[in-house]
Write a protein that holds these residues in place. Sequence first.
Motif, PDB file in Angstrom:
ATOM      1  N   TYR A  65       4.877   7.084   2.817  1.00 33.00           N
ATOM      2  CA  TYR A  65       3.867   7.576   2.346  1.00 33.00           C
ATOM      3  C   TYR A  65       2.119   7.241   2.860  1.00 33.00           C
ATOM      4  CZ  TYR A  65       8.187  10.485   0.062  1.00 33.00           C
ATOM      5  OH  TYR A  65       8.803  10.937   0.035  1.00 33.00           O
ATOM      6  N   LYS A  66       1.849   5.938   3.024  1.00 34.12           N
ATOM      7  CA  LYS A  66       1.016   5.236   3.169  1.00 34.12           C
ATOM      8  C   LYS A  66      -0.179   6.607   4.341  1.00 34.12           C
ATOM      9  CE  LYS A  66      -0.686   1.018   4.554  1.00 34.12           C
ATOM     10  NZ  LYS A  66      -0.872  -0.113   5.172  1.00 34.12           N
TER      11      LYS A  66
ATOM     12  N   ARG B  88      10.859   6.169   8.795  1.00 35.94           N
ATOM     13  CA  ARG B  88      11.198   5.176   8.082  1.00 35.94           C
ATOM     14  C   ARG B  88      10.362   3.899   7.842  1.00 35.94           C
ATOM     15  NH1 ARG B  88      17.349   4.936   5.932  1.00 35.94           N
ATOM     16  NH2 ARG B  88      16.911   3.341   4.364  1.00 35.94           N
ATOM     17  N   LEU B  89      10.606   2.876   7.176  1.00 36.96           N
ATOM     18  CA  LEU B  89       9.802   1.571   7.510  1.00 36.96           C
ATOM     19  C   LEU B  89      11.188   0.477   7.168  1.00 36.96           C
ATOM     20  CD1 LEU B  89       6.529   1.712   5.202  1.00 36.96           C
ATOM     21  CD2 LEU B  89       6.661   1.867   7.595  1.00 36.96           C
ATOM     22  N   LYS B  90      11.868   1.033   6.298  1.00 36.74           N
ATOM     23  CA  LYS B  90      13.145  -0.426   6.309  1.00 36.74           C
ATOM     24  C   LYS B  90      14.624   0.690   6.193  1.00 36.74           C
ATOM     25  CE  LYS B  90      10.071  -3.185   3.495  1.00 36.74           C
ATOM     26  NZ  LYS B  90       9.963  -4.700   2.626  1.00 36.74           N
TER      27      LYS B  90
ATOM     28  N   GLY C 191       0.622  -0.952   0.031  1.00 38.62           N
ATOM     29  CA  GLY C 191       0.195   0.353  -0.216  1.00 38.62           C
ATOM     30  C   GLY C 191       0.570   1.143  -0.157  1.00 38.62           C
ATOM     31  N   ASN C 192       2.079   0.848  -0.333  1.00 43.35           N
ATOM     32  CA  ASN C 192       3.105   1.887   0.003  1.00 43.35           C
ATOM     33  C   ASN C 192       3.370   2.566  -1.158  1.00 43.35           C
ATOM     34  OD1 ASN C 192       4.034   4.579   1.912  1.00 43.35           O
ATOM     35  ND2 ASN C 192       6.150   3.302   1.655  1.00 43.35           N
ATOM     36  N   PRO C 193       3.342   3.418  -1.816  1.00 47.98           N
ATOM     37  CA  PRO C 193       3.710   4.080  -3.333  1.00 47.98           C
ATOM     38  C   PRO C 193       5.144   3.805  -3.222  1.00 47.98           C
ATOM     39  CG  PRO C 193       2.947   6.262  -1.995  1.00 47.98           C
ATOM     40  CD  PRO C 193       2.855   5.196  -1.371  1.00 47.98           C
ATOM     41  N   ILE C 194       6.029   3.287  -4.133  1.00 46.40           N
ATOM     42  CA  ILE C 194       7.454   2.963  -4.320  1.00 46.40           C
ATOM     43  C   ILE C 194       8.391   3.644  -5.672  1.00 46.40           C
ATOM     44  CG2 ILE C 194       9.008   1.220  -5.091  1.00 46.40           C
ATOM     45  CD1 ILE C 194       7.886   1.337  -1.741  1.00 46.40           C
ATOM     46  N   VAL C 195       7.703   3.501  -6.991  1.00 46.42           N
ATOM     47  CA  VAL C 195       7.612   4.427  -7.764  1.00 46.42           C
ATOM     48  C   VAL C 195       6.740   4.813  -8.946  1.00 46.42           C
ATOM     49  CG1 VAL C 195       8.448   1.932  -8.866  1.00 46.42           C
ATOM     50  CG2 VAL C 195       9.802   3.733 -10.302  1.00 46.42           C
TER      51      VAL C 195
END
Length: 129
Positions: free
Chosen positions: A115-116, A127-129, A49-53
Motif C-alpha cells: 500500500y505504501k 504482494r510484498l510477502k 512504512g506500509n500500513p498493516i492494521v
Amino acid sequence: MNKDIETYNNLQSDTDKEICSQLYNFINENLSEAESKIWHAHPVWFLDGNPIVGYSKLKKDVRLLFWSGQSFDEEKLLNEGSFKAAEMHYTAAEQINKDDLKRWLEKAKDIQWDYKNLVKRKGILIRLK
C-alpha cells in the motif's frame, strides 16, 4: 502509549474507549516492531512504512481494519473496499477474541500488499510477502 493515540482513545465513549484500549495494547504487544501513529484521523500500525492494521470509531461500533486482510483466508474478517482490506467490528470489549486477533496479527506480518507505493504504481497493488 503513543500520546496521539491516547488522545484519540480518550475522546471515545467509555465502552468504545475500552475497546480501543484493548486493541491498542494487544496490537502493541504483538507488533512491537511496528510504528504506530494517527493516520487519516485514526490509529494505524506500519511495518517498513506500509500500513498493516488500524482501528477507528464508526457511528455504531469500532472497526478493526487489516490492509491485507482479504488474503488471510479468515471467515470472521469481512472484505472492505476494492483492494485487499478486511475488517472486524466491535460493540463491546468482550467481543475481542484474543486468539483470533493474535492469529490475524501474525498473518499481517507475513502477508502484505504494498500500500505504501499504491499511488506510485497508479493503483496497482503487488504482494510484498
